[in-house]
Design an enzyme around this catalytic site. Structure first.
Site, PDB file in Angstrom:
ATOM      1  N   GLU A   1       8.828  -6.258   0.561  1.00 54.88           N
ATOM      2  CA  GLU A   1       8.804  -7.409  -0.705  1.00 54.88           C
ATOM      3  C   GLU A   1      10.360  -7.666  -0.884  1.00 54.88           C
ATOM      4  OE1 GLU A   1       5.029  -7.611  -3.103  1.00 54.88           O
ATOM      5  OE2 GLU A   1       6.555  -6.737  -4.087  1.00 54.88           O
TER       6      GLU A   1
ATOM      7  N   HIS B   1      -0.696   8.881  20.098  1.00 60.19           N
ATOM      8  CA  HIS B   1      -1.815   8.606  21.217  1.00 60.19           C
ATOM      9  C   HIS B   1      -2.581   7.378  20.726  1.00 60.19           C
ATOM     10  CE1 HIS B   1      -1.939  12.817  22.456  1.00 60.19           C
ATOM     11  NE2 HIS B   1      -1.099  12.868  21.187  1.00 60.19           N
TER      12      HIS B   1
ATOM     13  N   LYS C   1      -2.357 -16.411  -3.955  1.00 60.26           N
ATOM     14  CA  LYS C   1      -2.742 -16.488  -5.522  1.00 60.26           C
ATOM     15  C   LYS C   1      -3.132 -17.894  -5.821  1.00 60.26           C
ATOM     16  CE  LYS C   1      -0.213 -12.428  -7.015  1.00 60.26           C
ATOM     17  NZ  LYS C   1       0.905 -12.201  -8.412  1.00 60.26           N
TER      18      LYS C   1
HETATM   19  O1  PA5 Z   1       6.470  -4.929  -6.483  1.00 60.67           O
HETATM   20  C1  PA5 Z   1       6.032  -5.939  -7.013  1.00 60.67           C
HETATM   21  O2  PA5 Z   1       6.615  -6.589  -8.218  1.00 60.67           O
HETATM   22  C2  PA5 Z   1       4.512  -6.147  -7.119  1.00 60.67           C
HETATM   23  O3  PA5 Z   1       4.024  -5.558  -5.671  1.00 60.67           O
HETATM   24  C3  PA5 Z   1       3.501  -5.678  -8.164  1.00 60.67           C
HETATM   25  O4  PA5 Z   1       3.736  -4.482  -8.396  1.00 60.67           O
HETATM   26  C4  PA5 Z   1       2.069  -6.052  -7.809  1.00 60.67           C
HETATM   27  O5  PA5 Z   1       2.005  -7.266  -7.335  1.00 60.67           O
HETATM   28  C5  PA5 Z   1       1.440  -5.825  -9.060  1.00 60.67           C
HETATM   29  O6  PA5 Z   1       1.799  -6.495 -10.205  1.00 60.67           O
HETATM   30  P1  PA5 Z   1       1.142  -6.256 -11.788  1.00 60.67           P
HETATM   31  O7  PA5 Z   1       1.723  -4.875 -11.995  1.00 60.67           O
HETATM   32  O8  PA5 Z   1       1.996  -7.227 -12.571  1.00 60.67           O
HETATM   33  O9  PA5 Z   1      -0.142  -6.281 -11.656  1.00 60.67           O
END
Ligand code: PA5
Length: 444
Positions: free
Chosen positions: A285, A306, A420
């Site tokens: 990310e 394996h 989303k």
């Molecule tokens: O690293 C990030 O920002 C995302 O992976 C969030 O942690 C994830 O989308 C969950 O979001 P939230 O904590 O708002 O539910």
């Protein structure tokens, strides 16, 4: 914690790291001075050293309430709101803890998928135990987590009554915004704040990770101490070659620049499977954007030798490996001798299992390097809270530096929104009418 890059250096130009040194320095200074892209999300940078004993006590006190009142605690969260806790708890837990009696609540993870069978089966189990919930969401609106929490809240209230349920439901969310905050305030749940300036994937050392880890019975003070010591070791003023985060960030970028675009994190301890999951999110990310970024992958070894071993040894030469190696197991087990030796294994009799594992690790490293796969080795002394705390901060700091060297904003995740938007449009969420029409046109 040690980093060894000797088996990676032979794959990069002799002066590659020296050439990157100014960028590594600039990235560290930009983080420190808050002048980099994404500078409103730098709260993780000096988070470990800002954690006070009083704060740890507050988390431990809440954990105690859950421990005393619950046989199981469901941690509802997704992405950065669960992977860190899962990684630490798995690394520290007995591999078969679910088969053994324990005076600690069983920690279960949900809210990280929308599997109907998963949720039905979870609910089926929860009917048989007294459970509590930690609802973790920074935005407080994430669909996977919100659906799960709606189900669990109702079930917990049905099981214990509304007043009793309030004792065992804890929220970890934004200070002001989002449905999770609204619900927590309205119901009067104990709640912890996720600081505005700490993004999800950098949040394991906030209550997002610390609370579930404490509920599982682990020493969060020691985890934080490990992170604090690593924060000091990775200081901007430390000589670059003694700063493991700077070394890792530089070498993985140098390898990437040679055209190797996939980094595989490898472990030789099944308990570290979720380290790979947490690391994939942190780096994926943070760096995968603007048409750039190393693809982070993970394997569990020797298991995956394996399955994926063939590809790694012999497939397209676009990969490099980062091995997280644990020097000492916490237990001791030897291969027994056998009079008949039908399996031909007496050459191993009396040797520790870990000695065999270590030779597998060394043999694999030599084979993969011979096969054209650069190898970075990160060693920790053992699997305990302190060493895991060191690893967490090391990987976070290296990620920040690395993303800035790459030239991206390591602290946003605009790409996560695309699915989303489509999902909400397909589900006819109010406010998504235009998207809905556009999708219907696309689908014909
Ligand atoms: O690293 C990030 O920002 C995302 O992976 C969030 O942690 C994830 O989308 C969950 O979001 P939230 O904590 O708002 O539910």
């Amino acid at each position: 914690m040690q980093i060894n890059i000797s088996k990676a250096q032979q794959f990069i130009a002799a002066d590659a790291l020296e050439a990157l040194a100014p960028q590594v320095k600039a990235a560290q200074e930009a983080l420190e001075q808050g002048t980099c892209q994404g500078n409103d999300f730098l709260g993780w940078l000096h988070l470990p050293s800002s954690i006070t004993p009083e704060f740890i006590d507050e988390i431990n006190a809440t954990a105690k309430v859950l421990q005393e009142n619950c046989e199981a605690v469901v941690v509802a969260g997704i992405g950065g709101s669960y992977l860190g806790a899962r990684m630490v708890i798995d690394a520290l837990s007995n591999s078969f803890s679910w088969l053994q009696p324990s005076n600690m609540p069983r920690i279960l993870f949900a809210g990280n998928n929308i599997g109907e069978d998963y949720l039905t089966e979870l609910i089926g189990y929860l009917k048989t135990v007294k459970f509590g919930v930690i609802n973790i969401s920074k935005s407080g609106t994430t669909t996977e987590t919100a659906i799960t929490f709606r189900l669990l809240k109702k079930m917990c209230e049905d099981q214990r009554g509304k007043e009793e349920a309030k004792k065992v439901i804890v929220a970890v969310t934004d200070a002001k915004k989002g449905a999770a905050r609204t619900t927590a305030d309205k119901e009067g749940y104990k709640s912890f704040i996720i600081p505005d300036n700490v993004g999800g994937r950098f949040s394991v050392l906030t209550p997002v990770g610390l609370l579930p880890i404490a509920v599982a019975g682990y020493d969060i003070a020691s985890l934080v101490k490990g992170a604090q010591d690593m924060e000091a070791q990775c200081d901007v003023n430390a000589p670059a070659d003694q700063n493991p985060a700077a070394v890792y960030a530089a070498v993985r970028n140098a390898i990437y620049q040679t055209g190797k675009k996939i980094e595989i994190i490898c472990n030789y301890q099944p308990k570290l499977h979720n380290l790979g999951e947490w690391w994939k999110q942190l780096y994926g990310e943070s760096e995968g954007k603007d048409g750039k970024g190393i693809f982070p992958a993970a394997v569990d070894l020797t298991t995956d030798l394996h399955s994926m071993g063939q590809w790694i040894q012999d497939g397209e030469r676009t990969i490099f490996e980062t091995v997280v190696s644990v020097e000492n197991p916490n237990t001791c087990l030897e291969v027994p001798s056998d009079e008949e030796n039908l399996d031909g294994l007496n050459f191993l009799a009396g040797k520790r299992i870990d000695q065999v594992n270590k030779m597998a690790e060394l043999g694999t490293q030599l084979a993969h390097v011979d096969g054209g796969v650069p190898n970075i080795k990160i060693s920790i002394e053992k699997l305990d809270e302190y060493n895991i705390g060191q690893l967490i901060y090391f990987f976070e700091k290296a990620c920040g530096i690395s993303g800035l060297i790459l030239g991206v904003n390591p602290f946003n995740q605009p790409g996560v929104e695309a699915y989303k938007k489509n999902m909400f449009a397909l589900l006819n969420k109010p406010g998504y009418e235009a998207e809905s029409a556009a999708i219907q046109a696309k689908l014909g």
